[in-house]
Design an enzyme around this catalytic site. Structure first.
Site, PDB file in Angstrom:
ATOM      1  CG  ASP A 261      -2.052   0.935   1.118  1.00 37.25           C
ATOM      2  OD1 ASP A 261      -2.294   1.426  -0.001  1.00 37.25           O
ATOM      3  OD2 ASP A 261      -2.715   1.195   2.129  1.00 37.25           O
TER       4      ASP A 261
ATOM      5  CG  HIS B 270       0.505   2.091  -9.402  1.00 38.11           C
ATOM      6  ND1 HIS B 270       0.189   1.768  -8.111  1.00 38.11           N
ATOM      7  CD2 HIS B 270      -0.541   2.824  -9.870  1.00 38.11           C
ATOM      8  CE1 HIS B 270      -1.006   2.267  -7.796  1.00 38.11           C
ATOM      9  NE2 HIS B 270      -1.468   2.918  -8.860  1.00 38.11           N
TER      10      HIS B 270
ATOM     11  CG  LEU C 182       9.347 -16.743  -3.897  1.00 38.32           C
ATOM     12  CD1 LEU C 182       9.065 -16.879  -2.398  1.00 38.32           C
ATOM     13  CD2 LEU C 182       9.813 -15.318  -4.200  1.00 38.32           C
TER      14      LEU C 182
HETATM   15  C1  FPP Z   1      -1.738   0.180  -3.602  1.00 42.39           C
HETATM   16  O1  FPP Z   1      -1.279   1.501  -3.498  1.00 42.39           O
HETATM   17  C2  FPP Z   1      -1.062  -0.503  -4.691  1.00 42.39           C
HETATM   18  C3  FPP Z   1      -1.670  -0.989  -5.799  1.00 42.39           C
HETATM   19  C4  FPP Z   1      -3.128  -0.911  -6.014  1.00 42.39           C
HETATM   20  C5  FPP Z   1      -0.891  -1.595  -6.918  1.00 42.39           C
HETATM   21  C6  FPP Z   1       0.297  -2.414  -6.516  1.00 42.39           C
HETATM   22  C7  FPP Z   1       0.982  -2.897  -7.736  1.00 42.39           C
HETATM   23  C8  FPP Z   1       2.326  -2.920  -7.915  1.00 42.39           C
HETATM   24  C9  FPP Z   1       3.266  -2.546  -6.837  1.00 42.39           C
HETATM   25  C10 FPP Z   1       2.892  -3.409  -9.217  1.00 42.39           C
HETATM   26  C11 FPP Z   1       3.084  -4.850  -9.070  1.00 42.39           C
HETATM   27  C12 FPP Z   1       3.722  -5.479 -10.243  1.00 42.39           C
HETATM   28  C13 FPP Z   1       3.607  -6.782 -10.478  1.00 42.39           C
HETATM   29  C14 FPP Z   1       4.349  -7.401 -11.592  1.00 42.39           C
HETATM   30  C15 FPP Z   1       2.749  -7.636  -9.648  1.00 42.39           C
HETATM   31  P1  FPP Z   1      -2.301   2.703  -3.705  1.00 42.39           P
HETATM   32  O2  FPP Z   1      -2.252   3.169  -5.093  1.00 42.39           O
HETATM   33  O3  FPP Z   1      -3.648   2.265  -3.199  1.00 42.39           O
HETATM   34  O4  FPP Z   1      -1.688   3.778  -2.765  1.00 42.39           O
HETATM   35  P2  FPP Z   1      -2.498   4.902  -2.003  1.00 42.39           P
HETATM   36  O5  FPP Z   1      -3.218   4.202  -0.895  1.00 42.39           O
HETATM   37  O6  FPP Z   1      -1.403   5.759  -1.524  1.00 42.39           O
HETATM   38  O7  FPP Z   1      -3.404   5.545  -2.990  1.00 42.39           O
END
Ligand code: FPP
Length: 580
Positions: free
Chosen positions: A349, A366, A458
């Site tokens: 998050d 992201h 893994l």
């Molecule tokens: C939450 O942060 C995160 C996500 C919804 C996306 C997570 C995805 C990645 C890290 C990319 C992963 C890549 C692969 C290959 C699996 P948010 O956007 O909700 O953050 P906020 O709460 O600050 O808005």
């Protein structure tokens, strides 16, 4: 080149040198066209031999060979671009815009794509197949037309003329008229038209690509458009001089464009590339490992790896690479296998807030989050964790803007196809539903799941389009169907039977559930499997996390007492302080 991450610049120069060398050989005017063609063919043959052996006695070929090996460049595509340059020798010009375009694409599309490959190797999940992005071929055409105008004087000195005959006819200008450098009204109109056309293509492509590319490549593209725009201004201002000398952009204008762009690029690379990846060392280490695994880049195995549009799974390294060491040389804590959690699940998050706090668009968060995941996966491999599950896209995430959603999917795809995650001993499993998911995302997830199915290191479960309640509802529906069909007795539904009807029944129970960015809730994440998970909440946003945070979470876990409702700690999951 000055705008690329510093580690990639030598390879950019190598590409430039090789392409210019080939081009100069053709354009040199030394000897007959046949002799020039033969010289280029000899050089190209020597290049192929050098690429096979991995070294060269010629400095330009050595630089290119090293760049190809070092950065995993697409050799076949590069040689194709060289062949297209070579083909120029067989003709004296082009008849139509269509022919002109084909020549422009054949010679020029490969180079920017190689730069994107370098960015991927630097740790930035970017699309490599630029030619598939709407607007990119227009950019190349705008760039090439500007180049054609810049080189017009040289072309007139020689025998070639690369302005399509159809546009000469339209303006009633003959090649002979141009060659005699007559600045007639028709020639003036022709040059003004071509400059306007180049400018329009460049600007249109900039608009089309603005929202598609991440910040770093956008700065490179934007600056290229501005520099070429300045060149077109200079060409138009030069008037009849374009027929007599090469027109150059005044230095002070060039620096007015490049100076701020360099500063912006430096900041953006610092923010968006994973730490240490704008230096050469990590890439060198990876490539050195590859070099020992692969045959030559011209051989069949490496040819598949380096060649054109890659079938899914073709980049899966065989054998997988060892984990990439941490840039500071930190090593994982020594924890006996019996004390390790078997399954860690993470709510990654805080990407959006991290990006917004830095004044960046949310998708940059992201992108940085994908980099953090890379490092955490390296840490999971190093410490010997068997299962890691990450929440990448929940069924609730569809509420975000379509733009953010599509960019997030693009980042995931790029990461799974071109990133380093699957270069290691990682078996990918997709947890979630295909309903509503774009086909290309589902295809990559399924394809890479299949390609890594025999890996034993893994297991990385990626939750995409996943919702915990939906999963439980599906299990309920499956049980109800089985009961209706008389396959099960409703009176005998046990926890085990329920679990067997979950869509992801092979997923082991979660031992440790970690959420970043200060939120203290589990948000519909693995309600069945994480029923007894130890919870771990940390404040830093996900993009700032690295493998050391995973190790800290695991260390903290080993100090928890896992009673699972019993009066004392369960023997099957010994806590560290009990087992010692
Ligand atoms: C939450 O942060 C995160 C996500 C919804 C996306 C997570 C995805 C990645 C890290 C990319 C992963 C890549 C692969 C290959 C699996 P948010 O956007 O909700 O953050 P906020 O709460 O600050 O808005």
């Amino acid at each position: 080149m000055q705008l690329m991450p510093p580690a990639a610049r030598p390879a950019c120069w190598a590409l430039y040198a090789a392409f210019s060398y080939a081009d100069d050989l053709i354009d040199s005017g030394e000897g007959t066209p046949e002799e020039r063609g033969r010289r280029l063919q000899e050089w190209r043959d020597a290049l192929e031999a050098d690429l096979t052996s991995g070294t060269s006695e010629d400095p330009i070929r050595l630089a290119l060979t090293d760049a190809v090996w070092h950065w995993g460049l697409d050799l076949r595509d590069l040689l194709g671009a060289l062949d297209a340059v070579q083909r120029d020798d067989d003709r004296k010009g082009v008849a139509t815009w269509q022919e002109w375009r084909e020549r422009a694409h054949a010679q020029n599309l490969s180079w920017p794509e190689q730069l994107m490959r370098m960015l991927v190797r630097c740790g930035l999940p970017v699309p490599v197949r630029l030619r598939d992005l709407p607007g990119f071929t227009r950019f190349v055409e705008g760039l090439y037309l500007t180049d054609t105008l810049r080189d017009l004087v040289d072309d007139l000195d020689g025998e070639d003329l690369w302005i399509p005959a159809e546009v000469l006819d339209r303006f009633q200008v003959t090649p002979a008229e141009l060659r005699s450098r007559q600045w007639t009204p028709a020639v003036q109109q022709l040059i003004a038209h071509l400059a306007g056309q180049a400018r329009e293509w460049l600007e249109n492509s900039r608009r089309a690509l603005r929202d598609t590319l991440p910040l770093g490549p956008s700065i490179v593209l934007d600056t290229a458009v501005e520099l070429f725009g300045a060149e077109l201004d200079a060409l138009v201002r030069a008037g009849s001089a374009v027929l007599h000398r090469q027109v150059r952009v005044p230095r002070h204008i060039e620096w007015r464009i490049l100076g701020p762009a360099r500063a912006r690029a430096a900041v953006v690379w610092r923010l968006t590339l994973p730490p240490g990846r704008d230096t050469v060392t990590d890439t060198a280490r990876t490539v050195a490992a590859r070099r020992t695994d692969a045959a030559s880049p011209t051989g069949a195995a490496a040819g598949d790896r380096l060649g054109g549009p890659e079938p899914l799974g073709s980049r899966i390294a065989e054998p997988p690479l060892p984990p990439r060491p941490h840039r500071d040389g930190v090593r994982p804590p020594t924890i006996a296998a019996a004390h390790l959690p078997q399954h860690v699940a993470i709510v990654m998050d805080g990407n959006g807030r991290w990006a917004t706090g830095l004044g960046l668009p949310r998708d940059e968060g992201h992108r940085a989050g994908a980099m953090a995941l890379r490092d955490v996966v390296q840490g999971a491999l190093e410490i010997g964790l068997p299962h890691l599950t990450v929440y990448a896209f929940s069924t609730e995430n569809w509420k975000r803007s379509p733009d953010e959603v599509s960019k997030l999917f693009a980042i995931m795809r790029a990461e799974l196809l071109d990133g380093e995650l699957l270069d290691h001993d990682v078996r990918l499993r997709w947890v979630g539903s295909p309903d509503g998911l774009p086909d290309d995302v589902a295809d990559v997830l399924r394809g890479q799941e299949h390609a890594t199915r025999n890996r034993a290191g893994l297991t990385l479960n990626i939750c995409v389009n996943y919702g915990g309640r939906a999963e439980l509802t599906q299990a309920g529906a499956a049980l109800a169907r089985a009961a209706l069909a008389g396959e099960i007795d409703p009176a005998r539904v046990s926890e085990q039977l329920f679990a067997a009807h979950l869509p992801h029944h092979a997923l082991p129970d979660v031992d440790l559930l970690w959420r970043t960015s200060g939120e203290i809730r589990t948000s519909n994440f693995l309600p069945w499997h994480a029923h007894y998970a130890e919870l771990h909440f940390t404040d830093q946003p996900w993009p700032e996390v690295d493998r050391r945070d995973l190790w800290e979470a695991i260390e903290a876990y080993t100090h928890r007492k896992r009673r699972k409702g019993a009066a004392s700690v369960q023997a099957s999951v010994p806590a560290r302080n009990e087992g010692e």
